[in-house]
Design a protein around this motif. Structure first.
Motif, PDB file in Angstrom:
ATOM      1  N   THR A   1      -4.890  11.302  -8.224  1.00 50.56           N
ATOM      2  CA  THR A   1      -4.397  10.103  -7.542  1.00 50.56           C
ATOM      3  C   THR A   1      -2.891   9.964  -7.703  1.00 50.56           C
ATOM      4  OG1 THR A   1      -4.908   8.788  -9.515  1.00 50.56           O
ATOM      5  CG2 THR A   1      -6.561   8.828  -7.770  1.00 50.56           C
ATOM      6  N   VAL A   2      -2.220   9.733  -6.580  1.00 49.88           N
ATOM      7  CA  VAL A   2      -0.776   9.504  -6.549  1.00 49.88           C
ATOM      8  C   VAL A   2      -0.519   8.190  -5.831  1.00 49.88           C
ATOM      9  CG1 VAL A   2       1.471  10.339  -5.744  1.00 49.88           C
ATOM     10  CG2 VAL A   2      -0.269  11.970  -6.503  1.00 49.88           C
ATOM     11  N   VAL A   3       0.364   7.375  -6.380  1.00 50.87           N
ATOM     12  CA  VAL A   3       0.729   6.111  -5.753  1.00 50.87           C
ATOM     13  C   VAL A   3       2.246   6.064  -5.592  1.00 50.87           C
ATOM     14  CG1 VAL A   3       0.713   3.590  -5.938  1.00 50.87           C
ATOM     15  CG2 VAL A   3      -1.237   4.910  -6.769  1.00 50.87           C
ATOM     16  N   TYR A   4       2.690   5.720  -4.392  1.00 48.57           N
ATOM     17  CA  TYR A   4       4.112   5.460  -4.153  1.00 48.57           C
ATOM     18  C   TYR A   4       4.308   3.957  -4.126  1.00 48.57           C
ATOM     19  CZ  TYR A   4       8.575   4.976  -1.716  1.00 48.57           C
ATOM     20  OH  TYR A   4       9.854   4.611  -1.363  1.00 48.57           O
ATOM     21  N   PHE A   5       5.209   3.473  -4.996  1.00 47.69           N
ATOM     22  CA  PHE A   5       5.495   2.044  -5.066  1.00 47.69           C
ATOM     23  C   PHE A   5       6.845   1.788  -4.405  1.00 47.69           C
ATOM     24  CE2 PHE A   5       7.407  -1.651  -7.212  1.00 47.69           C
ATOM     25  CZ  PHE A   5       6.456  -2.597  -6.883  1.00 47.69           C
ATOM     26  N   PRO A   6       6.887   1.080  -3.264  1.00 47.52           N
ATOM     27  CA  PRO A   6       8.121   1.006  -2.466  1.00 47.52           C
ATOM     28  C   PRO A   6       9.145  -0.017  -2.943  1.00 47.52           C
ATOM     29  CG  PRO A   6       6.360  -0.173  -1.359  1.00 47.52           C
ATOM     30  CD  PRO A   6       5.747   0.440  -2.584  1.00 47.52           C
ATOM     31  N   ASP A   7       8.756  -0.951  -3.811  1.00 48.77           N
ATOM     32  CA  ASP A   7       9.673  -2.018  -4.212  1.00 48.77           C
ATOM     33  C   ASP A   7      10.449  -1.624  -5.470  1.00 48.77           C
ATOM     34  OD1 ASP A   7       9.011  -4.204  -2.214  1.00 48.77           O
ATOM     35  OD2 ASP A   7       7.014  -3.775  -2.998  1.00 48.77           O
ATOM     36  N   ILE A   8      11.202  -2.573  -6.014  1.00 44.50           N
ATOM     37  CA  ILE A   8      12.109  -2.255  -7.112  1.00 44.50           C
ATOM     38  C   ILE A   8      11.422  -2.344  -8.473  1.00 44.50           C
ATOM     39  CG2 ILE A   8      14.290  -2.876  -8.227  1.00 44.50           C
ATOM     40  CD1 ILE A   8      14.497  -1.655  -5.367  1.00 44.50           C
ATOM     41  N   VAL A   9      10.801  -3.462  -8.785  1.00 47.42           N
ATOM     42  CA  VAL A   9      10.162  -3.662 -10.089  1.00 47.42           C
ATOM     43  C   VAL A   9       8.651  -3.485  -9.949  1.00 47.42           C
ATOM     44  CG1 VAL A   9       9.729  -5.313 -11.951  1.00 47.42           C
ATOM     45  CG2 VAL A   9      11.995  -5.193 -10.895  1.00 47.42           C
ATOM     46  N   LEU A  15      -7.238  15.056  -3.622  1.00 49.71           N
ATOM     47  CA  LEU A  15      -6.087  14.272  -4.051  1.00 49.71           C
ATOM     48  C   LEU A  15      -5.888  13.153  -3.041  1.00 49.71           C
ATOM     49  CD1 LEU A  15      -2.719  15.581  -5.447  1.00 49.71           C
ATOM     50  CD2 LEU A  15      -2.717  13.833  -3.669  1.00 49.71           C
ATOM     51  N   VAL A  16      -5.597  11.958  -3.532  1.00 46.69           N
ATOM     52  CA  VAL A  16      -5.364  10.802  -2.667  1.00 46.69           C
ATOM     53  C   VAL A  16      -3.966  10.265  -2.918  1.00 46.69           C
ATOM     54  CG1 VAL A  16      -6.107   8.464  -2.039  1.00 46.69           C
ATOM     55  CG2 VAL A  16      -7.819  10.187  -2.657  1.00 46.69           C
ATOM     56  N   VAL A  17      -3.195  10.131  -1.855  1.00 47.62           N
ATOM     57  CA  VAL A  17      -1.846   9.566  -1.932  1.00 47.62           C
ATOM     58  C   VAL A  17      -1.899   8.156  -1.351  1.00 47.62           C
ATOM     59  CG1 VAL A  17       0.573   9.810  -1.264  1.00 47.62           C
ATOM     60  CG2 VAL A  17      -0.831  11.856  -1.652  1.00 47.62           C
ATOM     61  N   SER A  18      -1.582   7.153  -2.159  1.00 45.63           N
ATOM     62  CA  SER A  18      -1.673   5.757  -1.718  1.00 45.63           C
ATOM     63  C   SER A  18      -0.305   5.100  -1.717  1.00 45.63           C
ATOM     64  CB  SER A  18      -2.602   4.958  -2.637  1.00 45.63           C
ATOM     65  OG  SER A  18      -3.928   5.452  -2.592  1.00 45.63           O
ATOM     66  N   THR A  19      -0.123   4.183  -0.785  1.00 45.39           N
ATOM     67  CA  THR A  19       1.053   3.303  -0.797  1.00 45.39           C
ATOM     68  C   THR A  19       0.605   1.848  -0.975  1.00 45.39           C
ATOM     69  OG1 THR A  19       1.048   3.139   1.628  1.00 45.39           O
ATOM     70  CG2 THR A  19       2.441   4.852   0.643  1.00 45.39           C
ATOM     71  N   HIS A  20      -0.685   1.644  -1.215  1.00 46.98           N
ATOM     72  CA  HIS A  20      -1.230   0.308  -1.463  1.00 46.98           C
ATOM     73  C   HIS A  20      -2.229   0.426  -2.618  1.00 46.98           C
ATOM     74  CE1 HIS A  20      -3.588  -3.433  -0.634  1.00 46.98           C
ATOM     75  NE2 HIS A  20      -2.390  -3.881  -0.289  1.00 46.98           N
ATOM     76  N   PHE A  21      -2.267  -0.570  -3.462  1.00 47.37           N
ATOM     77  CA  PHE A  21      -3.096  -0.499  -4.673  1.00 47.37           C
ATOM     78  C   PHE A  21      -4.583  -0.329  -4.376  1.00 47.37           C
ATOM     79  CE2 PHE A  21      -2.772  -5.008  -3.598  1.00 47.37           C
ATOM     80  CZ  PHE A  21      -4.106  -5.408  -3.631  1.00 47.37           C
ATOM     81  N   SER A  22      -5.051  -0.843  -3.237  1.00 45.59           N
ATOM     82  CA  SER A  22      -6.486  -0.853  -2.960  1.00 45.59           C
ATOM     83  C   SER A  22      -7.065   0.548  -2.823  1.00 45.59           C
ATOM     84  CB  SER A  22      -6.769  -1.653  -1.683  1.00 45.59           C
ATOM     85  OG  SER A  22      -6.082  -1.085  -0.576  1.00 45.59           O
ATOM     86  N   THR A  23      -6.394   1.419  -2.084  1.00 48.69           N
ATOM     87  CA  THR A  23      -6.948   2.757  -1.875  1.00 48.69           C
ATOM     88  C   THR A  23      -6.865   3.580  -3.162  1.00 48.69           C
ATOM     89  OG1 THR A  23      -4.822   3.432  -0.921  1.00 48.69           O
ATOM     90  CG2 THR A  23      -6.585   2.821   0.607  1.00 48.69           C
ATOM     91  N   ASN A  24      -5.869   3.302  -3.991  1.00 40.44           N
ATOM     92  CA  ASN A  24      -5.824   3.970  -5.298  1.00 40.44           C
ATOM     93  C   ASN A  24      -7.017   3.531  -6.156  1.00 40.44           C
ATOM     94  OD1 ASN A  24      -4.541   5.422  -7.604  1.00 40.44           O
ATOM     95  ND2 ASN A  24      -4.439   3.341  -8.420  1.00 40.44           N
ATOM     96  N   TYR A  25      -7.358   2.247  -6.103  1.00 44.59           N
ATOM     97  CA  TYR A  25      -8.508   1.739  -6.858  1.00 44.59           C
ATOM     98  C   TYR A  25      -9.785   2.475  -6.442  1.00 44.59           C
ATOM     99  CZ  TYR A  25     -12.301  -1.360  -8.238  1.00 44.59           C
ATOM    100  OH  TYR A  25     -13.465  -1.862  -8.756  1.00 44.59           O
TER     101      TYR A  25
END
Length: 388
Positions: free
Chosen positions: A136-144, A115-125
């Protein structure tokens, strides 16, 4: 049984990607470290691969360019919206540094992730494309949620309820209740250790306990309107304490150290500091741009925020959220007007009360435990034996 490997790959493209990664990695390891193998990866530099290092440097410079020029940042945001996810990702992963794409995929496979946890789109890719095919898990820190974060993943974590609902409503082809979740904002665990009063913190930090205190910061690279605001405060010789955090901007830090007060202003320039939360919590007001963490952290401590700049459309949405939905912030872009407002609040501190109360009402919206639980629930779908 071999423990599943959960990879937390770091990307330096502004500190707003690093801080939430620290938060979720700390909490996940605390809660589930006995059941899984947690691996913190300096993804772009640990292998010595020159193309990957060059790509991270590109992301870093791109972030700095947005901070230096709002026009550049807004054009960048417009381009993402115009070209949508596939073309935007293609440019960032193929064209930015030719050949880096295969290197990144290969390195992700080398990490043998489950399992990979990303906070940037590149590592999720890279996680989606690699042969290992991890969850794959991605945390998106901004609003939209922007197009770069609409690339496929098993679970997208979104801290703003408005952003979560907007994504479900506007992007039904991509999101459903199974692959997106609303979670609290991932603030670093150090925030919870700061419990002293403003006066106690000021005494600890060697600051005047009774002076109106302003903190200024412009992200990790210290690029924004902080210099002009500080010069204006010093010129007016306001009887306030000014804490100016320059981050990695050594040039600005040296410039600030050479600047002298006329007498009434206590001026405290700082570089990178480990106890930034203590300085923030002891302040009466914060001034800075509206990056994800830059906007969320003052709110956590109940500190009103004067937003001095939007470096991109992403930050415009962030600012609008804290101004209109939360109510803890205001927008003033002209440095002299920022100082006018500081002077007004200094003379009438009661005018800050509505912003303080709004921030305090939002205090529930922080913490990493819920995100850790969501990630573990996803892991159980592939490794149900962990539940025993």
């Amino acid at each position: 049984m071999n423990k599943p490997r959960v990879i937390f790959p770091y990307t330096e493209a502004g500190f707003g990607h690093i801080m939430p990664m620290n938060s979720i990695a700390d909490k996940f390891e605390e809660m589930y470290g006995d059941k899984v193998e947690c691996v913190r990866s300096k993804f772009f530099t640990e292998s010595g691969d020159k193309k990957l290092a060059k790509l991270e440097e590109f992301y870093k410079k791109d972030t700095m360019a947005s901070n230096k020029s709002a026009l550049y940042g807004h054009i960048q945001t417009f381009s993402m919206d115009f070209f949508k996810t596939r073309l935007s990702i293609w440019f960032a992963m193929f064209f930015a540094v030719l050949g880096s794409n295969k290197h990144g995929i290969r390195h992700m496979d080398d990490l043998k992730p489950d399992l990979v946890v990303s906070t940037h789109f590149s590592t999720n890719y890279y996680a989606v494309k690699c042969k290992t095919k991890p969850l794959t898990v991605v945390y998106f820190p901004d609003i939209v949620v922007n197009p770069m974060y609409m690339y496929p993943c098993d679970l997208l974590l979104v801290p703003a309820e408005t952003g979560y609902r907007r994504a479900l409503k506007r992007h039904k082809h991509r999101f459903n209740n199974n692959n997106i979740a609303h979670v609290p904002f991932l603030i670093r665990k150090e925030a919870y250790t700061v419990t002293q009063s403003k006066q106690e913190l000021r005494a600890k930090l060697g600051l005047d306990e009774n002076k109106f205190t302003i903190m200024l910061a412009e992200g990790g690279y210290g690029l924004g309107k902080m210099e002009k605001i500080c010069k204006n405060i010093l010129k007016r010789d306001l009887p306030v304490t000014v804490i100016a955090v320059c981050g990695k901007n050594q040039k600005l830090y040296e410039k600030f150290k050479a600047m002298k007060s006329k007498g009434k202003t206590d001026f405290h320039p700082l570089g990178l500091c480990d106890n930034m939360f203590e300085y923030l919590a002891c302040s009466d007001i914060f001034c800075g741009k509206s990056g994800a963490s830059m906007a969320a952290e003052p709110c956590f401590f109940g500190i009103p925020h004067i937003i001095t700049k939007y470096s991109s459309g992403i930050e415009r949405h962030n600012g609008g959220y804290y101004i209109n939905t939360v109510g803890s912030a205001m927008k003033i872009f002209k440095p002299s007007k920022v100082v006018d407002k500081i002077e007004e609040f200094m003379e009438s501190p009661e005018k800050l009360k509505p912003y303080v109360e709004a921030a305090q009402r939002h205090h529930f919206a922080y913490g990493a435990e819920e995100s850790a639980k969501k990630i573990y629930e996803l892991l159980l779908k592939r490794f149900p034996e962990l539940e025993g």
